[in-house]
Design a protein around this motif. Sequence first.
Motif, mmCIF file in Angstrom:
data_model
loop_
_atom_site.group_PDB
_atom_site.id
_atom_site.type_symbol
_atom_site.label_atom_id
_atom_site.label_comp_id
_atom_site.label_asym_id
_atom_site.label_seq_id
_atom_site.Cartn_x
_atom_site.Cartn_y
_atom_site.Cartn_z
ATOM 1 N N ILE A 151 0.822 -1.202 -0.019
ATOM 2 C CA ILE A 151 -0.049 -0.041 -0.014
ATOM 3 C C ILE A 151 0.921 1.233 -0.093
ATOM 4 N N ALA A 152 0.585 2.038 -1.075
ATOM 5 C CA ALA A 152 1.593 3.272 -1.146
ATOM 6 C C ALA A 152 1.304 4.314 0.037
ATOM 7 N N LEU A 153 2.266 4.477 0.976
ATOM 8 C CA LEU A 153 1.613 5.457 1.893
ATOM 9 C C LEU A 153 3.047 6.240 2.188
ATOM 10 N N SER A 154 2.798 7.776 2.477
ATOM 11 C CA SER A 154 3.943 8.361 3.054
ATOM 12 C C SER A 154 4.375 8.219 4.232
ATOM 13 N N ALA A 161 -0.827 5.027 10.754
ATOM 14 C CA ALA A 161 -1.363 3.616 10.721
ATOM 15 C C ALA A 161 -0.716 2.698 11.704
ATOM 16 N N LEU A 162 0.407 2.533 12.013
ATOM 17 C CA LEU A 162 1.290 1.818 12.620
ATOM 18 C C LEU A 162 0.953 1.974 14.330
ATOM 19 N N ASP A 194 -5.898 15.456 10.803
ATOM 20 C CA ASP A 194 -7.343 14.868 10.275
ATOM 21 C C ASP A 194 -7.159 14.538 8.870
ATOM 22 N N THR A 195 -6.217 15.121 8.009
ATOM 23 C CA THR A 195 -5.938 14.697 6.633
ATOM 24 C C THR A 195 -5.200 13.406 6.576
ATOM 25 N N HIS A 196 -4.146 13.238 7.356
ATOM 26 C CA HIS A 196 -3.663 12.034 7.459
ATOM 27 C C HIS A 196 -4.216 10.892 7.955
ATOM 28 N N VAL A 197 -5.214 10.994 8.929
ATOM 29 C CA VAL A 197 -6.190 9.940 9.383
ATOM 30 C C VAL A 197 -7.117 9.542 8.157
ATOM 31 N N VAL A 202 -8.708 5.579 4.013
ATOM 32 C CA VAL A 202 -9.059 5.140 2.786
ATOM 33 C C VAL A 202 -8.026 4.474 2.067
ATOM 34 N N LYS A 203 -6.768 4.558 2.301
ATOM 35 C CA LYS A 203 -5.812 3.732 1.616
ATOM 36 C C LYS A 203 -5.666 2.211 2.301
ATOM 37 N N LEU A 204 -6.021 2.095 3.546
ATOM 38 C CA LEU A 204 -5.911 0.837 4.333
ATOM 39 C C LEU A 204 -7.392 0.050 4.230
ATOM 40 N N ASP A 205 -8.631 0.926 3.529
ATOM 41 C CA ASP A 205 -9.870 0.456 3.404
ATOM 42 C C ASP A 205 -10.202 0.115 4.838
ATOM 43 N N LEU A 206 -10.154 0.956 5.651
ATOM 44 C CA LEU A 206 -10.687 0.752 7.160
ATOM 45 C C LEU A 206 -12.101 1.015 7.072
#
Length: 232
Positions: A151-154, A161-162, A194-197, A202-206
């Motif tokens: 998963i492409a993450l900054s 996420a961790l 809030d933007t990072h959360v 979205v990216k982890l499909d949580l």
Amino acid sequence: MRIAILDDDPSQLQFAVKALTPAGHSCYVFTEGRALIHRLQRETFDLVSLDWNVVDMPGDLVLAWIRQNCDANLPVLFMTSRSREADIISALNAGADDYVTKPVAAAMLLARVATLLRRTYRQELPAANQEFGEYLFNLQEGRLFCRGKMIALSQKEFQVALLFFRNLARPLSRAHIIETVWKHLTDIPTRTLDTHVSAVRVKLDLKPQNGYCIVPIYGYGYRLEKLEVPAA
């Protein structure tokens, strides 16, 4: 780690901060028990140090509140001049994790704090990978995989996420997340967190249908919940 210290003696607070800060801990000092409780209702700490003899609300009552209202794993250290065996036994039986009597050497205080933190957060000891269900965090390279697909993450999104997965079901205050991920950059724009959360969600499909949900806690922060997914 974020450490809250309750003591109405300014010199003792200064001593504790001086002993713990060089080890990388962030210390927050309180001279009143009610002030500490008010902060605990809004922020997350990794360890709490209590003095017994505090005028407005003695340490044993603060301890009772902590055990009724905070994470059961939150380590509590009593650091007080009361050295009677009956007091020590009473505090430990009431839920204190350790007890040291003043005066205590700086090296001894640091060692006792390190032991409590290591015992409580031993799951966070360095490792090459950390796995949570279908999510695999490569800690050395800062990469996240889901079912073998990257998963492409900054870098900051990876850390957010961790932090969520390491504290699954545990409320995390905004202050705690910012200090952990952005370190000393506590003046970041309000929307940055809030933007990072949102990006992590979205990216982890949580989302509930996939068994996870990031719950916003009004006026406090966020909590990652693991949900039961009905069998198809």
